[in-house]
Design an enzyme around this catalytic site. Structure first.
Site, PDB file in Angstrom:
ATOM      1  N   PRO A  89       0.851  -1.221   0.074  1.00  0.00           N
ATOM      2  CA  PRO A  89       0.192   0.179  -0.133  1.00  0.00           C
ATOM      3  C   PRO A  89       0.661   1.266   0.040  1.00  0.00           C
ATOM      4  O   PRO A  89       0.375   2.353  -0.355  1.00  0.00           O
ATOM      5  CB  PRO A  89      -0.608  -0.114   1.349  1.00  0.00           C
ATOM      6  CG  PRO A  89      -0.884  -1.355   1.662  1.00  0.00           C
ATOM      7  CD  PRO A  89       0.517  -2.050   0.987  1.00  0.00           C
ATOM      8  N   GLU A 116       1.969  -8.468   8.154  1.00  0.00           N
ATOM      9  CA  GLU A 116       1.966  -7.237   8.318  1.00  0.00           C
ATOM     10  C   GLU A 116       3.058  -6.594   7.319  1.00  0.00           C
ATOM     11  O   GLU A 116       3.426  -5.559   7.284  1.00  0.00           O
ATOM     12  CB  GLU A 116       2.607  -6.897   9.720  1.00  0.00           C
ATOM     13  CG  GLU A 116       1.556  -7.229  10.929  1.00  0.00           C
ATOM     14  CD  GLU A 116       0.224  -6.906  10.423  1.00  0.00           C
ATOM     15  OE1 GLU A 116      -0.603  -7.912  10.732  1.00  0.00           O
ATOM     16  OE2 GLU A 116      -0.137  -5.777  10.335  1.00  0.00           O
ATOM     17  N   ARG A 154      -0.798  -6.938 -21.428  1.00  0.00           N
ATOM     18  CA  ARG A 154      -1.545  -6.444 -22.563  1.00  0.00           C
ATOM     19  C   ARG A 154      -0.724  -5.612 -23.419  1.00  0.00           C
ATOM     20  O   ARG A 154      -0.932  -5.299 -24.563  1.00  0.00           O
ATOM     21  CB  ARG A 154      -2.737  -5.713 -22.254  1.00  0.00           C
ATOM     22  CG  ARG A 154      -3.723  -6.343 -21.349  1.00  0.00           C
ATOM     23  CD  ARG A 154      -4.875  -5.397 -20.696  1.00  0.00           C
ATOM     24  NE  ARG A 154      -5.836  -5.145 -21.998  1.00  0.00           N
ATOM     25  CZ  ARG A 154      -5.861  -4.001 -22.279  1.00  0.00           C
ATOM     26  NH1 ARG A 154      -4.836  -2.944 -22.173  1.00  0.00           N
ATOM     27  NH2 ARG A 154      -6.737  -3.695 -23.361  1.00  0.00           N
ATOM     28  N   ASP A 169      -7.462   1.838 -25.544  1.00  0.00           N
ATOM     29  CA  ASP A 169      -7.648   1.898 -24.071  1.00  0.00           C
ATOM     30  C   ASP A 169      -8.134   3.105 -23.538  1.00  0.00           C
ATOM     31  O   ASP A 169      -7.657   4.024 -24.055  1.00  0.00           O
ATOM     32  CB  ASP A 169      -6.498   1.312 -23.187  1.00  0.00           C
ATOM     33  CG  ASP A 169      -6.330  -0.236 -23.504  1.00  0.00           C
ATOM     34  OD1 ASP A 169      -5.182  -0.854 -23.001  1.00  0.00           O
ATOM     35  OD2 ASP A 169      -7.050  -0.838 -23.874  1.00  0.00           O
TER      36      ASP A 169
HETATM   37  C1  4FV Z   1      -1.213  -4.090  -1.589  1.00  0.00           C
HETATM   38  C2  4FV Z   1      -1.841  -2.764  -1.963  1.00  0.00           C
HETATM   39  C3  4FV Z   1      -1.643  -4.509  -0.109  1.00  0.00           C
HETATM   40  C4  4FV Z   1      -0.238  -5.341   2.811  1.00  0.00           C
HETATM   41  C5  4FV Z   1       0.052  -6.168   3.619  1.00  0.00           C
HETATM   42  C6  4FV Z   1      -0.154  -7.555   1.566  1.00  0.00           C
HETATM   43  C7  4FV Z   1      -0.861  -6.128   1.770  1.00  0.00           C
HETATM   44  C8  4FV Z   1       0.331  -7.540   3.080  1.00  0.00           C
HETATM   45  N1  4FV Z   1      -0.323  -4.423  -2.186  1.00  0.00           N
HETATM   46  N2  4FV Z   1      -1.389  -2.619  -3.400  1.00  0.00           N
HETATM   47  N3  4FV Z   1      -3.135  -2.322  -1.630  1.00  0.00           N
HETATM   48  N4  4FV Z   1      -0.661  -5.279   0.297  1.00  0.00           N
HETATM   49  O1  4FV Z   1      -2.537  -4.200   0.252  1.00  0.00           O
HETATM   50  O2  4FV Z   1      -0.239  -3.570  -3.552  1.00  0.00           O
HETATM   51  O3  4FV Z   1       1.631  -7.917   3.221  1.00  0.00           O
END
Ligand code: 4FV
Length: 249
Positions: A89, A116, A154, A169
């Site tokens: 994230p 985590e 793609r 697109d």
């Molecule tokens: C995520 C997202 C995501 C966070 C902790 C996997 C999780 C666990 N990855 N974009 N939104 N990853 O939520 O890419 O490790």
């Protein structure tokens, strides 16, 4: 051939999504290959531990750096020019343009997190780029990796059949796509716009451009800041915005 290496604790999650339809066909045609690797194979001890408790306390578990370092060293030995991508994230927002850029790479190694997340030293020492597919928290990085592999594939020449192309697109010109219609001409009293039945390709192209601008105005006005707009577009936008102001009165 583009190589996607995926490091995950759940390789089974990737089986069906990447074997169906366009991606499945592209793998068979050797336009791309997805190599799945179970991170546990590089973990030590009889329990092949890949996670541990966080220093400083707190809930949840953290993914250990050593198995990841060993795995990446082995994968990079096989594909030295591959780029290591971490899904998190905290990453750069993934986008159409990022997918286009990454499709130029020879190989990509996707590091899929769980729990985590990762020991911070994984980011510092082993990762080239971090990507996020959206501001929400998932249970793992596997689905983001699949999303990115699909979007990137793609752009690989030959993956999309001749009928559809990335050029048409959404986002290819920074705008949302125009509405599409097919038979029947009338569905539950809703008719297909006359212009599309006119055969007048000039009129149809203009209508479609107006629809792209109208939809982008209504649904994603933020995109207008970065979209490639010519003078004709700007005139259409002014008309749309003055019409919108009229209707607000
Ligand atoms: C995520 C997202 C995501 C966070 C902790 C996997 C999780 C666990 N990855 N974009 N939104 N990853 O939520 O890419 O490790």
């Amino acid at each position: 051939m583009m190589t996607f290496d995926v490091l995950t604790l759940f390789p089974g999650m990737f089986s069906s999504p990447l074997q169906e339809s366009i991606l499945g066909r592209a793998s068979q045609q050797q336009l791309l290959q997805v190599r799945l690797h179970n991170l546990r194979d590089w973990a030590e001890g009889k329990h092949q531990t890949t996670d541990d408790t966080p220093y400083g306390g707190g809930d949840g578990m953290v993914m250990k750096p050593e198995p990841i370092a060993r795995a990446i060293a082995e994968l990079k030995a096989r594909a030295p020019r591959s780029k290591v991508l971490l899904m998190t994230p905290q990453g750069i927002p993934f986008s159409h343009q990022k997918a286009c850029n990454l499709a130029q790479e020879e190989g990509l190694i996707f590091l899929c997190g769980r729990y985590e997340g990762f020991d911070e030293r994984v980011r510092q020492a082993l990762v080239d780029e971090e990507y996020s597919i959206g501001d929400y928290v998932l249970t793992g990085g596997e689905l983001p990796a699949m999303v990115m592999i699909d979007a990137i594939s793609r752009f690989i020449p030959g993956v999309l059949g001749c009928s559809d192309s990335v050029e048409a697109d959404s986002f290819s010109d920074g705008l949302l796509e125009y509405p599409q219609y097919t038979r029947p001409a009338v569905f539950e009293g809703m008719a297909v716009p006359e212009v599309l039945l006119s055969g007048d390709h000039g009129k149809i192209a203009r209508w479609r451009r107006e629809q792209q601008l109208l939809r982008t105005c209504q649904k994603r006005p933020d995109l207008l800041e970065t979209a490639e707009l010519d003078n004709e577009d700007k005139k259409i936008l002014e008309q749309l915005q003055s019409k919108a102001l009229e209707s607000d009165k």
